[in-house]
Design a protein around this motif. Structure first.
Motif: not given
Length: 338
Positions: A89-96, A102-105, A227-244
């Motif tokens: 589902t992650l593979m398909h979600d990343d296409v969408v 994904r996971r830093g890669r 909590r996952d939705d909060l991660l971009p705002y409670v620490g250093a931003a990572e490109s993998g966490g900025l899709t939303d």
């Protein structure tokens, strides 16, 4: 209730060391199911599976089985199938989402191209069902293996529907918080709940324990995603966490900020959801707006509320070390930083 003796039964669960041991066990099983084919699809599947993520869903399945007296050995193939399905589902979600990482890669779509990512995801989903049904080879009666697999299939249908709904509210700052929570319940919480319910079914648990574990998993999934939705705002931003952020996806913290921010910041939010700023710039602006209000704290409190509901659901189960491990997750999923 049938319990098979072995190194991975409810009586043999050991807290912190067990988490590492169970993850290693699941990884070994995943390698068995991923195969050694060197064709492009096989390589793409293994690239998506390894290095593995948190393996939360397999652990939830195994610990749920153990918490009601079942054998983790008997549930192992099924648990590895859950991870295959999750990764598919992650593979398909990343296409969408057009997600580059994904996971830093590099995501599968970025690395192998959209066509390969879609087909490999389909293949991995097929492997997932093979692994789940193969729990009969470890002694699970076919009726229970089929019943547990049907629970997962129903959850995947909810996940797919929620992903579709998520695309419809993209760039829609007028989306309601209730709608986003509904999407989260389908996209993330459904498979969490199915993992726990399936573990109970495989262990031949009473209906009350099966329902309690299903409820626990769904509420835990809600807490995890908020909590996952909060991660971009409670620490250093990572490109993998900025899709939303890049997709201008309305998330819980963003909508909480919208509903409580100043008129000036609301105007900025509305402009941000309409412009074409890059993800890093958009993240910086969103983080500034959220920092000026209470949205981050409110979202964190909401996640804790769902975690409390998950913990309360476990009260229906008999005391055990496995139940303690499940209860500990209600703390770690909301306290994590990355």
């Amino acid at each position: 209730m049938t319990t098979t003796k072995g190194p991975y039964t409810a009586d043999g669960v050991q807290s912190a060391e067990d988490e590492r041991a169970v993850n290693e066990l699941v990884e070994g099983e995943l390698r068995r199911w991923a195969g050694a084919e060197e064709d492009l699809m096989g390589v793409a599947c293994r690239d998506a599976l390894f290095p593995s993520g948190k393996l939360l869903r397999p652990r939830l399945c195994l610990w749920s089985a153990a918490a009601v007296g079942g054998s983790m050995e008997q549930a192992l193939a099924f648990a590895s199938g859950l991870e295959c399905m999750h990764v598919a589902t992650l593979m398909h979600d990343d296409v969408v989402d057009r997600a580059p990482e994904r996971r830093g890669r590099a995501s599968s779509a970025e690395h192998f191209g959209i066509s390969v990512a879609l087909m490999a995801g389909d293949g991995l989903a097929s492997t997932a069902y093979e692994a789940m049904l193969a729990s009969t080879e470890a002694g699970v009666p076919a009726t229970r293996a089929v019943q547990a697999t049907r629970v997962v299939a129903a959850a995947v249908k909810r996940t797919v529907a929620a992903i579709g709904e998520e695309t419809l509210v993209r760039e829609d700052l007028g989306c309601t918080l209730e709608k986003v929570l509904e999407i989260i319940r389908g996209k993330t919480a459904a498979l969490f709940g199915a993992a726990c319910q399936a573990g109970a079914i495989l262990a031949d648990a009473p209906a009350a324990h099966e329902a309690a574990l299903g409820a626990y998993g769904e509420e835990l999934g809600m807490a995890f995603q908020i909590r996952d939705d909060l991660l971009p705002y409670v620490g250093a931003a990572e490109s993998g966490g900025l899709t939303d952020v890049a997709n201008r996806q309305p998330t819980v913290p963003v909508l909480l900020a919208r509903d409580a921010t100043s008129a000036e910041d609301l105007d900025r939010l509305q402009e941000l959801f309409c412009d074409d700023s890059d993800a890093v710039t958009a993240h910086r602006l969103l983080a500034q707006i959220l920092a000026r209000g209470e949205a981050v704290d409110q979202a964190a409190e909401m996640a804790r509320g769902y975690a409390v509901k998950a913990r309360e659901a476990l009260a229906a189960l008999p005391p055990s070390q496995a139940r303690d491990l499940l209860e500990a997750l209600t703390v770690t999923v909301v306290d994590r930083v990355r």
